[in-house]
Scaffold this motif. Sequence first.
Motif, mmCIF file in Angstrom:
data_model
loop_
_atom_site.group_PDB
_atom_site.id
_atom_site.type_symbol
_atom_site.label_atom_id
_atom_site.label_comp_id
_atom_site.label_asym_id
_atom_site.label_seq_id
_atom_site.Cartn_x
_atom_site.Cartn_y
_atom_site.Cartn_z
ATOM 1 N N ASN A 14 -23.684 -69.294 29.019
ATOM 2 C CA ASN A 14 -24.104 -67.908 28.897
ATOM 3 C C ASN A 14 -25.254 -67.769 27.894
ATOM 4 O O ASN A 14 -26.219 -67.050 28.111
ATOM 5 N N GLU A 15 -25.146 -68.509 26.801
ATOM 6 C CA GLU A 15 -26.172 -68.452 25.778
ATOM 7 C C GLU A 15 -27.503 -68.993 26.268
ATOM 8 O O GLU A 15 -28.562 -68.475 25.916
ATOM 9 N N VAL B 270 -29.101 -66.308 28.012
ATOM 10 C CA VAL B 270 -29.702 -65.352 27.094
ATOM 11 C C VAL B 270 -31.048 -65.874 26.598
ATOM 12 O O VAL B 270 -32.051 -65.152 26.590
ATOM 13 N N LEU B 271 -31.068 -67.142 26.217
ATOM 14 C CA LEU B 271 -32.319 -67.718 25.710
ATOM 15 C C LEU B 271 -33.404 -67.684 26.782
ATOM 16 O O LEU B 271 -34.553 -67.343 26.501
ATOM 17 N N LEU C 221 -26.112 -66.065 33.014
ATOM 18 C CA LEU C 221 -25.704 -64.855 32.301
ATOM 19 C C LEU C 221 -24.351 -64.345 32.781
ATOM 20 O O LEU C 221 -23.603 -63.739 32.024
#
Lengths: 224, 392
Positions: free
Chosen positions: B289-290, B293-294, B388
């Motif tokens: 998920n991160e 985001v990045l 995401l």
Amino acid sequence: MTAPMINLRQVSKSYDRGGETLKVLQALDFEVASGSFEALMGPSGSGKSTLLNLIAGLDRPTAGTIEVAGTRIDTLGEGALAKWRANTLGFIFQAYNLIPVLTAVENVELPLLLAPVASRERRRRAETALRVVGLEDRSLHYPRQLSGGQEQRVAIARAIVNDPTLLVADEPTGDLDRASADDVLRLLETLNKELKKTIIMVTHDPVAAERATVVRRLDKGSLA
Amino acid sequence: MNLASFAARNVLRNRFRTVLTVLGVAVAVVAFLLLRTVVYAWTMAADFAAKDRVVTRHKVTFIMTLPKRYVDDVRTAPGIKVVTFANWFGGKDPKHDTEFFSAVAVDTKSFFQVYDEMRVADADLERWQTDRSGAIVGDVLAKKLGWHVGDKVTLESGIYPDDPQNPWTFTIDGIYTAMAKSVDRSTFVFHWDRLNDRIATRGQNEVGWIVSRVDDPRHVAETSLALDRLFDDREVQTLSQDEGAFNASFLAGFSAVLRAIDVVSLVILVIMTLILGNTVAMGVRERTNEYGVLRAIGFFPRHIAAFVLGEAVVTGCVGGVLGIVLAYPLIERGMGRWLEENMGVMFPYFRIETSMVAVALGASVVLAGAAAAIPAWRASRLRVTDALRRVA
Ligand SMILES: Nc1ncnc2c1ncn2[C@@H]1O[C@H](COP(=O)(O)OP(=O)(O)O)[C@@H](O)[C@H]1O
Ligand SMILES: [Mg+2]
């Protein structure tokens, strides 16, 4: 009249689901004027997030053209698209999505790591963005030390630190209580009015929608 | 904060898991180095055993001497290349009472031909050969006692009488270094003639032992037997042994074990790769998920790949360095010293091979990269929207 900030022409998006094609958006025309604050409402599964992701260049349409802030993004390559996102766009998620190992100010600084900005200047800009969202006194807190509302405001600071022209928010108040939600909405309103950011926000919350200058409804893939 | 420090933050994110992985790599590196050192030590022992030297001594005991004319008999025997001879002198420097070393009277013409892994500068060697009071000493001994070329040193022999009118004073003409790890670097050698002249007529022209090199190391055993047969009917019988004959036969039986150890040391590296791969895969899954985001923020796929790879490489590198740091005291101080002292025939030199340290460190870095390659590639290829939607 100036060119629209967002201009979608005949945009379709379908997903492959185990051989079956799920048509989420069909031949959609959609415009958002520069400087407006628009709310996008509609039932769950109607394709709001899908539309937002297309506008944000996170996904590609199955058909149609997408122009955002003067750039045809549906034809951009992966790298150019990433660069475009970094320069043009701030994305605000429902789940805040802060990086847990970074402090508030470091989370805000993150997008600047991609820009040719000196380290001290990065920190200065991140602190400025935190001041805009009213959290300058929390800059060294980690996300787990912040309330949901504060986390979302840090996420907004992260979205504006690059000074983007367009803010895209997918249910930014969906996880918040009323008071925190109002703080966040007031903040978005300020960003729209004072800093002239164009904002498009998906929401289920009628109160939130009221803050927007335009409210649109999406149902079964078409705008009402 | 910059990209590197951001990546570094993530390394310590799951401290417990990172520490376990680092320890896992460290233990693998220690085990790898230990096994490589066993192989190395054994191979070295085999190398020593392969030497083409035969030592001939009195059949009864090496305290008893042989007539010097035996040297000529050995020299003319078939299959012998060069011959030298020596007498034990004992000796110590009264100024350094507690330092023990071998002082040996040797034949200056042939000694360094037979022991050609002991190297002396040509000029020093020539000077020594014409200087009857000269001596050549090992570099370790010279360093320990602070001797330099040109120094005069006086020794006391425990065997031959000390005459205050005529002390055993020597000039250090040269210092030898060792070209092989088997060489004792603390030996003191001087002119055999000088010792012989000091001995009462009755004991003169006797040598402690004769050392020869054979033409063909493969025939060293037969040559040894032939030498002893030569002296069977003479006044003194001899016992000739090739240097480390025991080693050779002993090690031959171990070649299969050595090969097995080779394989196991490779298996250890594979296990290390799996440990690292597992850690990387878990980290990537948790942070999918991160990564989304990045990417949404504007990071490139190659940034994500670099984060994943960098994390693995740093973990592998830290584990590798830790393993090496642990291996030295464990292998060289602990086991190595004990093995050298108590099982010196099998492990004459139980030390970590320097090149293996580089291999171990290189392997932990490269294999960490290899272990992370596929997860890194996958993480970088993720579609932003899919990433995401993934909830950690
Ligand atoms: N990556 C995807 N793969 C398959 N189906 C998807 C994907 N993303 C969204 N969908 C489907 O598309 C429809 C619209 O989803 P979404 O845009 O998230 O709706 P909303 O945000 O309005 O609730 C839903 O039926 C959803 O299950
Ligand atoms: Mg949605």
